[in-house]
Motif scaffolding. Structure first.
Motif, PDB file in Angstrom:
ATOM      1  N   VAL A 207       0.970  -1.379   0.009  1.00 48.23           N
ATOM      2  CA  VAL A 207       0.042   0.126   0.077  1.00 48.23           C
ATOM      3  C   VAL A 207       1.097   1.221   0.078  1.00 48.23           C
ATOM      4  CG1 VAL A 207      -1.528   1.361   1.365  1.00 48.23           C
ATOM      5  CG2 VAL A 207      -2.132  -1.065   0.992  1.00 48.23           C
ATOM      6  N   THR A 208       1.737   1.331   0.863  1.00 47.87           N
ATOM      7  CA  THR A 208       2.811   2.477   0.864  1.00 47.87           C
ATOM      8  C   THR A 208       3.519   2.654  -0.236  1.00 47.87           C
ATOM      9  OG1 THR A 208       4.361   1.319   2.432  1.00 47.87           O
ATOM     10  CG2 THR A 208       2.411   2.750   3.388  1.00 47.87           C
ATOM     11  N   THR A 209       4.106   1.510  -0.943  1.00 53.06           N
ATOM     12  CA  THR A 209       4.702   1.692  -2.089  1.00 53.06           C
ATOM     13  C   THR A 209       3.882   2.065  -3.328  1.00 53.06           C
ATOM     14  OG1 THR A 209       6.128  -0.197  -1.300  1.00 53.06           O
ATOM     15  CG2 THR A 209       6.225   0.421  -3.543  1.00 53.06           C
ATOM     16  N   SER A 210       2.718   1.647  -3.205  1.00 57.29           N
ATOM     17  CA  SER A 210       1.715   2.017  -4.328  1.00 57.29           C
ATOM     18  C   SER A 210       1.498   3.766  -4.127  1.00 57.29           C
ATOM     19  CB  SER A 210       0.683   1.366  -4.226  1.00 57.29           C
ATOM     20  OG  SER A 210       0.725   0.065  -4.515  1.00 57.29           O
ATOM     21  N   LEU A 215       2.624   9.249  -6.185  1.00 56.29           N
ATOM     22  CA  LEU A 215       2.695  10.714  -5.634  1.00 56.29           C
ATOM     23  C   LEU A 215       4.104  11.219  -6.466  1.00 56.29           C
ATOM     24  CD1 LEU A 215       2.007  10.808  -2.013  1.00 56.29           C
ATOM     25  CD2 LEU A 215       0.590  11.475  -3.827  1.00 56.29           C
ATOM     26  N   GLN A 216       5.008  10.188  -6.481  1.00 53.45           N
ATOM     27  CA  GLN A 216       6.339  10.671  -6.827  1.00 53.45           C
ATOM     28  C   GLN A 216       6.540  10.519  -8.543  1.00 53.45           C
ATOM     29  OE1 GLN A 216       9.427   8.954  -4.858  1.00 53.45           O
ATOM     30  NE2 GLN A 216       8.642   8.848  -3.019  1.00 53.45           N
ATOM     31  N   ASP A 234      10.851  -3.124  -6.555  1.00 53.64           N
ATOM     32  CA  ASP A 234      11.339  -4.344  -6.420  1.00 53.64           C
ATOM     33  C   ASP A 234      11.595  -5.066  -5.096  1.00 53.64           C
ATOM     34  OD1 ASP A 234      11.869  -4.588  -9.195  1.00 53.64           O
ATOM     35  OD2 ASP A 234      13.963  -4.150  -9.118  1.00 53.64           O
ATOM     36  N   PRO A 235      11.815  -4.303  -3.985  1.00 55.43           N
ATOM     37  CA  PRO A 235      11.612  -4.771  -2.720  1.00 55.43           C
ATOM     38  C   PRO A 235      10.391  -5.413  -2.396  1.00 55.43           C
ATOM     39  CG  PRO A 235      12.735  -2.847  -2.696  1.00 55.43           C
ATOM     40  CD  PRO A 235      12.086  -2.587  -4.151  1.00 55.43           C
ATOM     41  N   VAL A 236       9.302  -5.052  -2.868  1.00 54.92           N
ATOM     42  CA  VAL A 236       7.911  -5.513  -2.623  1.00 54.92           C
ATOM     43  C   VAL A 236       7.937  -6.923  -3.267  1.00 54.92           C
ATOM     44  CG1 VAL A 236       5.500  -5.133  -2.995  1.00 54.92           C
ATOM     45  CG2 VAL A 236       6.698  -3.027  -2.646  1.00 54.92           C
TER      46      VAL A 236
END
Length: 266
Positions: A207-210, A215-216, A234-236
């Motif tokens: 969720v936070t990666t999405s 945003l970025q 990739d870390p996900v």
């Protein structure tokens, strides 16, 4: 979680399982933000980010209104409801990494509108009204309204809000895509909490990666979009949650996530 009652009486901080509920609590002033509210909000967000058992925050207002912006009486005394590095209400310049939802009833004006814009999702009642009246008072909307609105609305709608200072009904902004869900009066908070629970079922890391990518990525050069995305995603795919999600799907059970959302600013 109410560890600072001396500064948090104007901001109610409550937990509903893995959801944090933040309620601006100055109904007699349409929840106009004070320095005390800004300090309490910043402290609550810091703890929200630090705790692995809290996944989503919901911010709302008491007494039938969301927030009418800066407390003008405080402004005349020289008080500004902002925290250095965090902005208006302790959040507009640095929203949390974890998801946050605005539940809006009644008025969301000036800084109150900007507070809602700093959230990831907005649930609003059909009678809610949003506006940037700063120009009527010889001021400008510097807590995010002028920079976030043209990124979240057609430019001419943003111009109308900023230059006329007149409020717009929630239905019009819902039609423009600014509001996620439009609900009957009195139901915004319940619907926002339901939305928060839906998010909280998912992998916190995913969720936070999405959120971070969405945003970025608007600032990334087109030729670098997928490379920059891979750096975050990739870390996900290498995480225990990716394996757990696949296993839970195959075994027809609910996943048990092992990750927690990182608590660093986006």
């Amino acid at each position: 979680m109410d560890r600072h009652p001396d500064i948090q009486e104007e901001l109610l901080v409550q937990e509903q399982g893995d959801i944090l509920l933040l309620t601006l609590n100055r109904p007699q002033a349409r929840n106009a933000a004070t320095l005390r509210i800004a300090q309490a909000m910043a402290a609550a967000i810091d703890e929200f980010e630090a705790r692995s058992d809290l996944c989503v925050a919901v911010v709302t207002g008491a007494g039938g209104n969301f927030c009418s912006g800066m407390d003008l009486k405080g402004f005349l005394r020289g008080e500004k409801p902002r925290v250095e590095g965090r902005g208006f209400a302790g959040i507009t310049e640095r929203p949390p990494v974890k998801p946050i939802i605005a539940a809006v009833e009644g008025y969301a004006l000036a800084g109150g509108f900007e507070l809602a814009l700093a959230c990831d999702l907005i649930v609003a009642s059909e009678d809610a009204r949003f506006g940037l009246p700063e120009a009527k008072r010889g001021l400008v909307a510097t807590a995010g309204g002028l920079v976030r609105l043209p990124r979240q609305l057609p430019q001419r709608i943003a111009m109308e809000l900023a230059m006329t200072g007149e409020p717009m009904p929630a239905a019009r902004l819902h039609a423009c895509g600014l509001i996620n869900q439009l609900v009957p009066a009195g139901q915004a908070l319940d619907r926002a909490i339901a939305l928060a629970r839906s998010i909280a079922q998912n992998s916190p890391l995913a969720v936070t990666t999405s959120k971070a990518v969405i945003l970025q990525s608007g600032e990334w050069p087109a030729a670098e979009l997928f490379e920059r995305q891979r750096q975050l995603t990739d870390p996900v795919f290498a995480s225990p949650d990716a394996r757990e999600g696949a296993a839970a799907f195959a075994e027809k059970r609910k996943p048990v996530w092992q990750s927690s959302a990182p608590g660093a600013p986006l």
